[in-house]
Write a protein that holds these residues in place. Sequence first.
Motif, short mmCIF file in Angstrom:
data_model
loop_
_atom_site.label_atom_id
_atom_site.label_comp_id
_atom_site.label_asym_id
_atom_site.label_seq_id
_atom_site.Cartn_x
_atom_site.Cartn_y
_atom_site.Cartn_z
N ARG A 76 0.82 -1.36 0.08
CA ARG A 76 0.03 0.07 -0.05
C ARG A 76 0.69 1.15 -0.17
O ARG A 76 1.60 1.33 0.89
CB ARG A 76 -0.66 0.00 1.34
CG ARG A 76 -1.93 -1.11 1.41
CD ARG A 76 -3.08 -0.70 2.41
NE ARG A 76 -3.65 -1.85 2.59
CZ ARG A 76 -3.65 -2.70 3.59
NH1 ARG A 76 -2.54 -2.60 4.50
NH2 ARG A 76 -4.44 -3.60 3.64
N LEU A 78 0.66 4.88 0.79
CA LEU A 78 -0.13 5.81 1.56
C LEU A 78 0.02 7.19 1.03
O LEU A 78 -1.12 7.87 0.94
CB LEU A 78 0.04 5.67 2.94
CG LEU A 78 0.03 4.22 3.36
CD1 LEU A 78 0.38 4.26 5.02
CD2 LEU A 78 -1.35 3.58 3.60
N HIS A 105 5.17 7.34 1.77
CA HIS A 105 4.89 6.50 2.89
C HIS A 105 4.15 5.31 2.39
O HIS A 105 3.34 5.37 1.58
CB HIS A 105 3.77 7.48 3.83
CG HIS A 105 4.56 8.50 4.41
ND1 HIS A 105 4.54 9.83 3.90
CD2 HIS A 105 5.13 8.46 5.72
CE1 HIS A 105 5.07 10.59 4.71
NE2 HIS A 105 5.54 9.91 5.96
N TYR A 106 4.55 4.23 2.81
CA TYR A 106 4.16 3.05 2.43
C TYR A 106 4.02 1.95 3.60
O TYR A 106 4.71 1.98 4.64
CB TYR A 106 4.86 2.28 1.18
CG TYR A 106 6.16 1.85 1.65
CD1 TYR A 106 6.41 0.47 2.04
CD2 TYR A 106 7.28 2.98 1.85
CE1 TYR A 106 7.87 0.34 2.57
CE2 TYR A 106 8.50 2.43 2.04
CZ TYR A 106 8.71 1.18 2.35
OH TYR A 106 10.22 0.76 2.61
N GLU A 107 2.97 0.73 3.41
CA GLU A 107 3.24 -0.35 4.45
C GLU A 107 2.94 -1.64 3.62
O GLU A 107 2.37 -1.57 2.40
CB GLU A 107 2.07 -0.13 5.44
CG GLU A 107 0.76 0.04 4.94
CD GLU A 107 -0.17 0.15 6.00
OE1 GLU A 107 -0.08 0.48 7.16
OE2 GLU A 107 -1.68 0.07 5.51
N LYS A 115 0.42 -7.38 9.21
CA LYS A 115 1.36 -6.47 8.82
C LYS A 115 2.69 -7.02 8.80
O LYS A 115 3.27 -7.67 9.68
CB LYS A 115 1.47 -5.20 9.79
CG LYS A 115 0.27 -4.48 10.02
CD LYS A 115 0.06 -3.34 8.65
CE LYS A 115 -1.00 -2.58 9.18
NZ LYS A 115 -1.65 -2.25 7.86
N MET A 119 3.90 1.05 8.75
CA MET A 119 4.14 1.96 7.95
C MET A 119 5.40 2.68 8.18
O MET A 119 6.04 2.70 8.96
CB MET A 119 3.22 3.22 8.32
CG MET A 119 2.81 4.30 7.41
SD MET A 119 3.76 5.81 7.39
CE MET A 119 3.61 6.44 9.05
N SER A 120 5.91 2.68 6.81
CA SER A 120 7.40 3.37 6.65
C SER A 120 7.55 4.62 5.78
O SER A 120 6.57 4.66 4.98
CB SER A 120 8.13 2.07 6.09
OG SER A 120 8.25 0.96 6.90
N GLU A 121 8.56 5.26 6.04
CA GLU A 121 8.70 6.52 5.07
C GLU A 121 10.02 6.13 4.44
O GLU A 121 11.25 6.00 5.00
CB GLU A 121 8.68 7.61 5.98
CG GLU A 121 8.88 9.15 5.00
CD GLU A 121 9.11 10.19 5.92
OE1 GLU A 121 8.40 11.38 5.58
OE2 GLU A 121 9.84 10.25 6.90
#
Length: 167
Positions: A76, A78, A105-107, A115, A119-121
């Motif tokens: 995803r 984001l 930003h994604y996960e 998960k 959520m990471s950047e």
Amino acid sequence: MNRARRSLVSVLLAIPLASCGYYLRGSTPDSQLSFESVYVDTPSGTPLERELRTAIRSQRTTKLLDDPKAAAVLLRILSDKQERKVLTLNSQGQVREYSLTYRIHYEVAGKNNKKLLPMSEIALQTILSYSESQVLAKEQEERLIFDDLRRDAVAQIMRQLAQISQE
């Protein structure tokens, strides 16, 4: 005879290069994705979506699916943003440099929305020098820089995906 000698020298020089351990990016076994399918959840038609789909399709072991329920992994996106901020001004108050930042930003989730990666950047930044006399050239350079930053971010996401192992 001279031509045969050159060919022999060329072959002899190429042999050490063939065994030096050089691999194309993404071609080593540890850079391959460990899951059989992935779904990319991002707005369609964007340059980021095209880059991600191309990178995933280049994987020999993983299929890109159009159904999120059938995929083993869901990526995803984001948000992705391009930012341009004034970094320096000259003595007349004109811009001399911009700071260009590309953020994603994604996960990553697995089956049952578990998960796999929170959520990471990814934030990539560079500096663009600016000149009022070269406005069109600098606009083109800015677009090219953001394209490069996006490609780098996709490569980082692919490396993160390659580190995920499914239980």
